[in-house]
Design a protein around this motif. Structure first.
Motif, short mmCIF file in Angstrom:
data_model
loop_
_atom_site.label_atom_id
_atom_site.label_comp_id
_atom_site.label_asym_id
_atom_site.label_seq_id
_atom_site.Cartn_x
_atom_site.Cartn_y
_atom_site.Cartn_z
N LEU A 71 0.84 -1.20 0.00
CA LEU A 71 0.00 0.00 0.00
C LEU A 71 0.88 1.25 0.00
N VAL A 72 1.95 1.23 0.77
CA VAL A 72 2.89 2.35 0.80
C VAL A 72 3.46 2.56 -0.60
N GLU A 73 3.85 1.48 -1.26
CA GLU A 73 4.42 1.58 -2.62
C GLU A 73 3.39 2.13 -3.60
N ALA A 74 2.16 1.69 -3.50
CA ALA A 74 1.10 2.18 -4.40
C ALA A 74 0.84 3.67 -4.18
N LEU A 75 0.87 4.11 -2.93
CA LEU A 75 0.67 5.54 -2.64
C LEU A 75 1.86 6.36 -3.12
N ALA A 76 3.05 5.79 -3.08
CA ALA A 76 4.25 6.49 -3.57
C ALA A 76 4.21 6.68 -5.09
N ARG A 77 3.43 5.86 -5.79
CA ARG A 77 3.31 5.97 -7.25
C ARG A 77 2.20 6.93 -7.68
N ASP A 81 1.85 14.27 -5.21
CA ASP A 81 2.86 13.90 -4.21
C ASP A 81 2.69 14.63 -2.88
N ASP A 82 1.54 15.23 -2.65
CA ASP A 82 1.27 15.94 -1.41
C ASP A 82 -0.21 15.75 -1.08
N PHE A 83 -0.49 14.81 -0.15
CA PHE A 83 -1.89 14.58 0.22
C PHE A 83 -2.00 13.91 1.58
N ALA A 84 -3.18 14.04 2.16
CA ALA A 84 -3.58 13.31 3.36
C ALA A 84 -4.98 12.78 3.08
N ALA A 85 -5.13 11.47 3.15
CA ALA A 85 -6.41 10.83 2.84
C ALA A 85 -6.77 9.85 3.94
N ASP A 86 -8.06 9.64 4.09
CA ASP A 86 -8.60 8.74 5.11
C ASP A 86 -9.15 7.51 4.43
N GLY A 87 -8.92 6.35 5.03
CA GLY A 87 -9.40 5.13 4.40
C GLY A 87 -9.43 3.95 5.34
N GLU A 88 -9.64 2.78 4.74
CA GLU A 88 -9.74 1.53 5.48
C GLU A 88 -8.95 0.47 4.75
N VAL A 89 -8.07 -0.21 5.47
CA VAL A 89 -7.35 -1.36 4.91
C VAL A 89 -8.22 -2.59 5.15
N TYR A 124 -9.13 1.19 0.77
CA TYR A 124 -10.29 1.93 0.26
C TYR A 124 -10.22 3.34 0.84
N LEU A 125 -10.07 4.33 -0.03
CA LEU A 125 -10.02 5.73 0.41
C LEU A 125 -11.40 6.35 0.29
N PHE A 126 -11.77 7.16 1.29
CA PHE A 126 -13.09 7.79 1.27
C PHE A 126 -13.09 9.26 1.65
N ASP A 127 -11.94 9.84 1.95
CA ASP A 127 -11.91 11.26 2.27
C ASP A 127 -10.52 11.81 1.95
N LEU A 128 -10.49 13.06 1.52
CA LEU A 128 -9.24 13.76 1.22
C LEU A 128 -9.22 15.02 2.07
N PHE A 154 -6.90 5.34 -9.00
CA PHE A 154 -7.39 4.17 -8.27
C PHE A 154 -7.18 2.92 -9.09
N ARG A 155 -6.13 2.19 -8.70
CA ARG A 155 -5.78 0.89 -9.26
C ARG A 155 -5.39 0.02 -8.08
N ASN A 156 -5.69 -1.26 -8.16
CA ASN A 156 -5.32 -2.17 -7.07
C ASN A 156 -3.87 -1.97 -6.69
N PRO A 157 -3.61 -1.88 -5.40
CA PRO A 157 -4.48 -2.16 -4.27
C PRO A 157 -5.19 -0.95 -3.68
N VAL A 158 -5.10 0.22 -4.33
CA VAL A 158 -5.78 1.43 -3.83
C VAL A 158 -7.11 1.56 -4.57
N ARG A 159 -8.18 1.64 -3.81
CA ARG A 159 -9.52 1.71 -4.38
C ARG A 159 -10.28 2.91 -3.80
#
Length: 183
Positions: A71-77, A81-89, A124-128, A154-159
């Motif tokens: 998930l860290v790698e997917a977010l790094a891609r 490059d500057d965000f804070a998002a809320d979600g559920e693993v 799964y991200l639901f808030d920015l 949004f591509r697996n594993p980020v939805r």
């Protein structure tokens, strides 16, 4: 991307943003002022990216980067490059999210062991709350969700977590029929 975040305040990337919490109620209702989302049975995390640095933090501010390295790698891609998002693993058992399956990953602290666990995880991200130098927390949730959809890929594993704007009672019945955790 052009965020068109009118009403937001210029801001440095945050170290922490408190997550928005759902409202617990025994009533079933539809109201145009409300959003309805499926309650996922997983671990709540906040994703922070500032340049090349990505952090996944639980609600208790515990870093879980080593538990969910993919998930860290997917977010790094991500293109932003500057965000804070809320979600559920989450992890799945068939078509349903399974907290008990996810528990097989939650205590792992080594990235290689986490990858080798055989337990696929999704975010799964639901808030920015922050993006591109802007604090978005003063914006309405619907606007933040629209910005989230445009700002990230949004591509697996980020939805992207889906929501409904109406028919709360019908969505509740669907959740019951499908054995979901809730809405």
């Amino acid at each position: 991307p052009n965020l068109d975040a009118e009403g937001a305040k210029a801001s440095e990337p945050p170290d922490w943003c408190p997550p928005m919490l759902a409202t617990l109620t025994d009533e079933r209702f539809s109201d145009p002022g409300w959003l309805y989302e499926r309650k996922l049975d997983g671990e709540r995390v906040l994703a922070f990216r500032a340049g090349g640095r990505v952090r996944l933090l639980t609600r208790n501010r515990k870093c879980v980067n080593d538990t969910y390295p993919e998930l860290v790698e997917a977010l790094a891609r991500q293109p932003l490059d500057d965000f804070a998002a809320d979600g559920e693993v989450v992890a799945f058992e068939g078509r349903r999210t399974s907290f008990s399956r996810l528990q097989g990953r939650m205590q792992i602290r080594d990235p290689d062991t986490a990858r080798a666990s055989g337990i696929k995880v999704y975010l799964y991200l639901f808030d920015l709350m922050h993006a591109g130098g802007w604090d978005l927390t003063a914006l309405p949730l619907r606007r933040r969700k629209a910005l989230l959809k445009r700002a990230l890929t949004f591509r697996n594993p980020v939805r992207l977590a889906a929501h409904r704007n109406e028919a709360g009672e019908a969505f509740f019945r669907e959740a019951c029929e499908k054995g979901w955790e809730g809405i």
